[in-house]
Design a protein around this motif. Structure first.
Motif, PDB file in Angstrom:
ATOM      1  N   ALA A  48       0.847  -1.194   0.000  1.00  0.00           N
ATOM      2  CA  ALA A  48       0.000   0.000   0.000  1.00  0.00           C
ATOM      3  C   ALA A  48       0.883   1.245   0.000  1.00  0.00           C
ATOM      4  O   ALA A  48       1.905   1.299   0.681  1.00  0.00           O
ATOM      5  CB  ALA A  48      -0.919   0.002   1.211  1.00  0.00           C
ATOM      6  N   ALA A  49       0.487   2.241  -0.772  1.00  0.00           N
ATOM      7  CA  ALA A  49       1.264   3.477  -0.852  1.00  0.00           C
ATOM      8  C   ALA A  49       1.243   4.215   0.476  1.00  0.00           C
ATOM      9  O   ALA A  49       2.236   4.834   0.862  1.00  0.00           O
ATOM     10  CB  ALA A  49       0.715   4.371  -1.963  1.00  0.00           C
ATOM     11  N   GLN A  50       0.114   4.132   1.190  1.00  0.00           N
ATOM     12  CA  GLN A  50      -0.035   4.793   2.486  1.00  0.00           C
ATOM     13  C   GLN A  50      -1.159   4.121   3.254  1.00  0.00           C
ATOM     14  O   GLN A  50      -1.934   3.375   2.679  1.00  0.00           O
ATOM     15  CB  GLN A  50      -0.315   6.277   2.300  1.00  0.00           C
ATOM     16  N   PRO A  51      -1.256   4.370   4.558  1.00  0.00           N
ATOM     17  CA  PRO A  51      -2.346   3.767   5.328  1.00  0.00           C
ATOM     18  C   PRO A  51      -3.703   4.256   4.828  1.00  0.00           C
ATOM     19  O   PRO A  51      -3.811   5.320   4.214  1.00  0.00           O
ATOM     20  CB  PRO A  51      -2.108   4.262   6.759  1.00  0.00           C
ATOM     21  N   VAL A  52      -4.737   3.484   5.117  1.00  0.00           N
ATOM     22  CA  VAL A  52      -6.104   3.869   4.779  1.00  0.00           C
ATOM     23  C   VAL A  52      -6.423   5.165   5.526  1.00  0.00           C
ATOM     24  O   VAL A  52      -6.018   5.354   6.673  1.00  0.00           O
ATOM     25  CB  VAL A  52      -7.090   2.741   5.173  1.00  0.00           C
ATOM     26  N   ASP A  53      -7.135   6.052   4.877  1.00  0.00           N
ATOM     27  CA  ASP A  53      -7.492   7.352   5.451  1.00  0.00           C
ATOM     28  C   ASP A  53      -8.235   7.164   6.770  1.00  0.00           C
ATOM     29  O   ASP A  53      -9.290   6.539   6.818  1.00  0.00           O
ATOM     30  CB  ASP A  53      -8.363   8.116   4.453  1.00  0.00           C
ATOM     31  N   ARG A  54      -7.662   7.681   7.844  1.00  0.00           N
ATOM     32  CA  ARG A  54      -8.222   7.501   9.192  1.00  0.00           C
ATOM     33  C   ARG A  54      -9.509   8.280   9.412  1.00  0.00           C
ATOM     34  O   ARG A  54     -10.171   8.125  10.418  1.00  0.00           O
ATOM     35  CB  ARG A  54      -7.189   7.894  10.263  1.00  0.00           C
ATOM     36  N   ARG A  55      -9.898   9.117   8.468  1.00  0.00           N
ATOM     37  CA  ARG A  55     -11.171   9.835   8.589  1.00  0.00           C
ATOM     38  C   ARG A  55     -12.356   8.983   8.173  1.00  0.00           C
ATOM     39  O   ARG A  55     -13.501   9.351   8.407  1.00  0.00           O
ATOM     40  CB  ARG A  55     -11.134  11.106   7.749  1.00  0.00           C
ATOM     41  N   LEU A  56     -12.090   7.827   7.534  1.00  0.00           N
ATOM     42  CA  LEU A  56     -13.183   6.954   7.095  1.00  0.00           C
ATOM     43  C   LEU A  56     -13.941   6.406   8.291  1.00  0.00           C
ATOM     44  O   LEU A  56     -13.349   6.053   9.312  1.00  0.00           O
ATOM     45  CB  LEU A  56     -12.643   5.795   6.255  1.00  0.00           C
ATOM     46  N   ARG A  57     -15.234   6.296   8.169  1.00  0.00           N
ATOM     47  CA  ARG A  57     -16.109   5.717   9.190  1.00  0.00           C
ATOM     48  C   ARG A  57     -16.895   4.604   8.505  1.00  0.00           C
ATOM     49  O   ARG A  57     -17.909   4.852   7.877  1.00  0.00           O
ATOM     50  CB  ARG A  57     -17.068   6.766   9.771  1.00  0.00           C
ATOM     51  N   LEU A  58     -16.384   3.372   8.610  1.00  0.00           N
ATOM     52  CA  LEU A  58     -16.960   2.226   7.912  1.00  0.00           C
ATOM     53  C   LEU A  58     -17.620   1.287   8.913  1.00  0.00           C
ATOM     54  O   LEU A  58     -17.029   0.968   9.947  1.00  0.00           O
ATOM     55  CB  LEU A  58     -15.861   1.471   7.148  1.00  0.00           C
ATOM     56  N   ALA A  59     -18.823   0.843   8.590  1.00  0.00           N
ATOM     57  CA  ALA A  59     -19.532  -0.083   9.467  1.00  0.00           C
ATOM     58  C   ALA A  59     -18.755  -1.392   9.571  1.00  0.00           C
ATOM     59  O   ALA A  59     -18.045  -1.801   8.646  1.00  0.00           O
ATOM     60  CB  ALA A  59     -20.927  -0.359   8.904  1.00  0.00           C
ATOM     61  N   VAL A  60     -18.881  -2.060  10.706  1.00  0.00           N
ATOM     62  CA  VAL A  60     -18.211  -3.341  10.925  1.00  0.00           C
ATOM     63  C   VAL A  60     -18.847  -4.394  10.022  1.00  0.00           C
ATOM     64  O   VAL A  60     -20.061  -4.428   9.851  1.00  0.00           O
ATOM     65  CB  VAL A  60     -18.326  -3.768  12.407  1.00  0.00           C
ATOM     66  N   CYS A  61     -18.009  -5.244   9.445  1.00  0.00           N
ATOM     67  CA  CYS A  61     -18.473  -6.334   8.590  1.00  0.00           C
ATOM     68  C   CYS A  61     -18.707  -7.585   9.428  1.00  0.00           C
ATOM     69  O   CYS A  61     -17.879  -7.914  10.267  1.00  0.00           O
ATOM     70  CB  CYS A  61     -17.409  -6.668   7.550  1.00  0.00           C
ATOM     71  N   SER A  62     -19.793  -8.288   9.146  1.00  0.00           N
ATOM     72  CA  SER A  62     -20.005  -9.558   9.839  1.00  0.00           C
ATOM     73  C   SER A  62     -19.268 -10.690   9.112  1.00  0.00           C
ATOM     74  O   SER A  62     -18.962 -11.713   9.706  1.00  0.00           O
ATOM     75  CB  SER A  62     -21.498  -9.872   9.932  1.00  0.00           C
ATOM     76  N   ALA A  63     -18.980 -10.504   7.829  1.00  0.00           N
ATOM     77  CA  ALA A  63     -18.264 -11.508   7.029  1.00  0.00           C
ATOM     78  C   ALA A  63     -16.805 -11.052   6.879  1.00  0.00           C
ATOM     79  O   ALA A  63     -16.501  -9.874   7.030  1.00  0.00           O
ATOM     80  CB  ALA A  63     -18.913 -11.632   5.654  1.00  0.00           C
ATOM     81  N   PRO A  64     -15.894 -11.982   6.566  1.00  0.00           N
ATOM     82  CA  PRO A  64     -14.496 -11.587   6.326  1.00  0.00           C
ATOM     83  C   PRO A  64     -14.400 -10.634   5.133  1.00  0.00           C
ATOM     84  O   PRO A  64     -15.179 -10.721   4.193  1.00  0.00           O
ATOM     85  CB  PRO A  64     -13.794 -12.911   6.014  1.00  0.00           C
ATOM     86  N   LEU A  65     -13.438  -9.727   5.188  1.00  0.00           N
ATOM     87  CA  LEU A  65     -13.231  -8.775   4.099  1.00  0.00           C
ATOM     88  C   LEU A  65     -12.828  -9.518   2.829  1.00  0.00           C
ATOM     89  O   LEU A  65     -12.132 -10.526   2.885  1.00  0.00           O
ATOM     90  CB  LEU A  65     -12.138  -7.773   4.464  1.00  0.00           C
ATOM     91  N   ALA A  66     -13.265  -9.005   1.687  1.00  0.00           N
ATOM     92  CA  ALA A  66     -12.899  -9.574   0.388  1.00  0.00           C
ATOM     93  C   ALA A  66     -11.893  -8.632  -0.262  1.00  0.00           C
ATOM     94  O   ALA A  66     -12.170  -7.449  -0.419  1.00  0.00           O
ATOM     95  CB  ALA A  66     -14.139  -9.731  -0.483  1.00  0.00           C
ATOM     96  N   LEU A  67     -10.714  -9.153  -0.617  1.00  0.00           N
ATOM     97  CA  LEU A  67      -9.672  -8.347  -1.248  1.00  0.00           C
ATOM     98  C   LEU A  67      -9.379  -8.891  -2.633  1.00  0.00           C
ATOM     99  O   LEU A  67      -9.349 -10.113  -2.829  1.00  0.00           O
ATOM    100  CB  LEU A  67      -8.380  -8.372  -0.416  1.00  0.00           C
ATOM    101  N   SER A  68      -9.171  -7.988  -3.584  1.00  0.00           N
ATOM    102  CA  SER A  68      -8.815  -8.390  -4.938  1.00  0.00           C
ATOM    103  C   SER A  68      -8.057  -7.247  -5.593  1.00  0.00           C
ATOM    104  O   SER A  68      -8.142  -6.102  -5.158  1.00  0.00           O
ATOM    105  CB  SER A  68     -10.068  -8.728  -5.754  1.00  0.00           C
ATOM    106  N   TRP A  69      -7.304  -7.579  -6.631  1.00  0.00           N
ATOM    107  CA  TRP A  69      -6.617  -6.542  -7.389  1.00  0.00           C
ATOM    108  C   TRP A  69      -7.652  -5.778  -8.185  1.00  0.00           C
ATOM    109  O   TRP A  69      -8.617  -6.356  -8.680  1.00  0.00           O
ATOM    110  CB  TRP A  69      -5.581  -7.139  -8.329  1.00  0.00           C
ATOM    111  N   TYR A  70      -7.445  -4.485  -8.339  1.00  0.00           N
ATOM    112  CA  TYR A  70      -8.339  -3.660  -9.142  1.00  0.00           C
ATOM    113  C   TYR A  70      -7.555  -3.161 -10.342  1.00  0.00           C
ATOM    114  O   TYR A  70      -6.526  -2.504 -10.190  1.00  0.00           O
ATOM    115  CB  TYR A  70      -8.874  -2.478  -8.323  1.00  0.00           C
TER     116      TYR A  70
END
Length: 168
Positions: A48-70
């Motif tokens: 990652a170029a930098q950490p995820v923006d700490r101003r984000l307010r994201l709801a908690v996921c009940s399922a595991p996060l899904a990651l993929s290349w974009y």
């Protein structure tokens, strides 16, 4: 004018604060998931170029996060919450630095080749057969598929015929 400012300030202080809709996702968890997915830490080429923006307010996921290349150039990682109405975040990846006179890499694993997939951690390793979905030189990250898992995994080429999923 001063009386108006004082009344306005008092009204703002008495106004109810908006309540949060619920618990929020730990953004450091997203940073760690991206580092595990790319195999590189934040700020390192390929990570990652930098950490995820700490101003984000994201709801908690009940399922595991899904990651993929974009994108075809793999310049970003798409992180999504697979819950209904879930969120998604695009994390930019640092470009790998390549020496201008770098010699071409020797392919150690060919696409479609049978490989041994090893999961290795502190004091243990587990291996199983798999198939390389990409070609790669030693040290490259490629996609592999195992018999036990239908979805492709990203593994690092160790030597011809051997790829590894390191566990920290």
């Amino acid at each position: 004018m001063a009386a108006f400012r004082h009344a306005y300030t008092a009204a703002l202080m008495l106004a109810p604060l908006p309540a949060l809709a619920g618990p929020l996702t730990d953004l450091a968890m997203i940073d760690n998931a991206v580092a595990a997915f790319t195999g590189q830490q934040i700020g390192v080429p390929g990570g990652a170029a930098q950490p995820v923006d700490r101003r984000l307010r994201l709801a908690v996921c009940s399922a595991p996060l899904a990651l993929s290349w974009y994108g075809n150039a793999q310049t970003s990682v798409l992180v999504r919450c697979p819950d209904a109405g879930g969120w998604r975040v695009f994390v930019p990846v640092s470009a790998a630095r390549v020496a201008p006179a770098a010699a071409p890499a020797v392919i150690a694993v060919a696409r479609g080749e049978g490989v041994t997939v090893t999961v290795a951690g502190d004091g243990f390793s587990v291996s199983q057969p798999g198939e390389a979905l990409d070609a790669g030189a030693v040290g490259a990250w490629i996609r592999v598929r195992t018999a036990a898992k239908a979805d492709p995994l990203r593994a690092r080429v160790v030597r011809p015929g051997l790829v590894e999923l390191p566990v920290d």
